[in-house]
Write an enzyme that holds these catalytic residues in place. Sequence first.
Site, mmCIF file in Angstrom:
data_model
loop_
_atom_site.group_PDB
_atom_site.id
_atom_site.type_symbol
_atom_site.label_atom_id
_atom_site.label_comp_id
_atom_site.label_asym_id
_atom_site.label_seq_id
_atom_site.Cartn_x
_atom_site.Cartn_y
_atom_site.Cartn_z
ATOM 1 N N CYS A 210 5.950 -0.186 7.571
ATOM 2 C CA CYS A 210 5.628 1.004 6.791
ATOM 3 C C CYS A 210 6.848 1.415 5.977
ATOM 4 C CB CYS A 210 5.223 2.141 7.730
ATOM 5 S SG CYS A 210 4.760 3.647 6.851
ATOM 6 N N LEU A 211 6.628 1.690 4.702
ATOM 7 C CA LEU A 211 7.740 2.084 3.832
ATOM 8 C C LEU A 211 8.372 3.397 4.291
ATOM 9 C CD1 LEU A 211 6.097 1.179 0.411
ATOM 10 C CD2 LEU A 211 7.917 -0.078 1.591
ATOM 11 N N HIS B 194 -2.449 7.385 7.158
ATOM 12 C CA HIS B 194 -1.430 8.245 6.538
ATOM 13 C C HIS B 194 -2.053 9.557 6.054
ATOM 14 C CE1 HIS B 194 2.418 6.174 6.381
ATOM 15 N NE2 HIS B 194 1.882 5.071 5.869
ATOM 16 N N GLY C 261 0.836 -1.198 0.000
ATOM 17 C CA GLY C 261 0.000 0.000 0.000
ATOM 18 C C GLY C 261 0.864 1.238 0.000
ATOM 19 N N GLN D 223 3.215 9.879 1.532
ATOM 20 C CA GLN D 223 4.495 9.176 1.464
ATOM 21 C C GLN D 223 5.320 9.543 0.233
ATOM 22 O OE1 GLN D 223 2.429 5.225 2.309
ATOM 23 N NE2 GLN D 223 4.384 4.935 3.354
ATOM 24 N N HIS E 162 -4.383 1.505 7.611
ATOM 25 C CA HIS E 162 -3.027 2.066 7.699
ATOM 26 C C HIS E 162 -2.865 3.210 6.679
ATOM 27 C CE1 HIS E 162 1.552 1.269 7.873
ATOM 28 N NE2 HIS E 162 1.430 2.029 6.810
ATOM 29 N N GLU E 163 -3.381 3.010 5.459
ATOM 30 C CA GLU E 163 -3.246 4.049 4.414
ATOM 31 C C GLU E 163 -4.116 5.258 4.719
ATOM 32 O OE1 GLU E 163 -0.776 3.486 2.881
ATOM 33 O OE2 GLU E 163 -0.662 1.307 2.909
HETATM 34 O O1 GNR Z 1 3.986 -2.767 2.709
HETATM 35 C C1 GNR Z 1 3.283 -2.578 3.709
HETATM 36 N N1 GNR Z 1 2.889 -3.645 4.468
HETATM 37 C C2 GNR Z 1 1.913 -3.557 5.458
HETATM 38 C C3 GNR Z 1 1.765 -4.634 6.319
HETATM 39 C C4 GNR Z 1 0.812 -4.622 7.319
HETATM 40 C C5 GNR Z 1 -0.026 -3.525 7.450
HETATM 41 C C6 GNR Z 1 0.119 -2.436 6.608
HETATM 42 C C7 GNR Z 1 1.081 -2.451 5.611
HETATM 43 S S1 GNR Z 1 1.227 -1.090 4.537
HETATM 44 C C8 GNR Z 1 2.916 -1.199 4.095
HETATM 45 C C9 GNR Z 1 3.272 -0.172 3.052
HETATM 46 C C10 GNR Z 1 3.063 1.218 3.606
HETATM 47 O O2 GNR Z 1 3.853 1.778 4.334
HETATM 48 N N2 GNR Z 1 1.936 1.809 3.319
HETATM 49 O O3 GNR Z 1 1.674 3.035 3.830
HETATM 50 NI NI NI Z 2 2.786 3.155 5.682
#
Ligand code: GNR
Ligand code: NI
Length: 175
Positions: free
Chosen positions: A98-99, A144, A46, A51, A140-141
């Site tokens: 999270c990236l 953000h 995601g 980001q 999670h997104e």
């Molecule tokens: O790659 C991602 N893996 C992930 C694993 C568990 C819950 C959320 C994520 S999102 C993350 C990529 C990212 O940072 N998205 O904002």
């Molecule tokens: Ni993230």
Amino acid sequence: MIDYKIITVPDPVLKQQAQPVNKVDDAIRVQMDGMLRAMYDAPGIGLAANQVNLLNRVLVMDLSRRDDEVSEDPSPIYMANPEIIYESEEMSVMEEGCLSIPRQYADIERPAMVRVKYLDYNGNHSELEATGLLSHCVQHEIDHLNGVLFIDYLSSLKRNMILKKVKKLKKQNLL
Ligand code: GNR
Ligand code: NI
């Protein structure tokens, strides 16, 4: 194709609220395409606009290419102006990464199931019901887009430990 670079903590843009898009036009689609490419390259499942240093409410996801499984067909999901319209009472704990917080992971508790309404790649109204990893990912997104990171759910002790580790990785040029 726009070549986006993914920003990392403690960049202040990650703490900011993204603004709704007026409509999904060609410029937004170009952004979505570039974000999906950056996400696949990372690789991640995601990516939210913050980001890549943009403050509009756009996100992309694709759970089909976990663990570098190039064999699987891509199935990208594109969302503009996503809104959670239902969340279950039941909760789910999953390890998240999270990236923008590279190589750090923590167990995060979230509603097990959510229903999200959004505008799709063509600007049409759509809804997604998500459970499991997809549910964690879409929440999670959307976090953000509201300037919230998964480490914000941890104790300040754990959060600061993670921030310190990322700082150290950066100093050693390991990112
Ligand atoms: O790659 C991602 N893996 C992930 C694993 C568990 C819950 C959320 C994520 S999102 C993350 C990529 C990212 O940072 N998205 O904002
Ligand atoms: Ni993230």
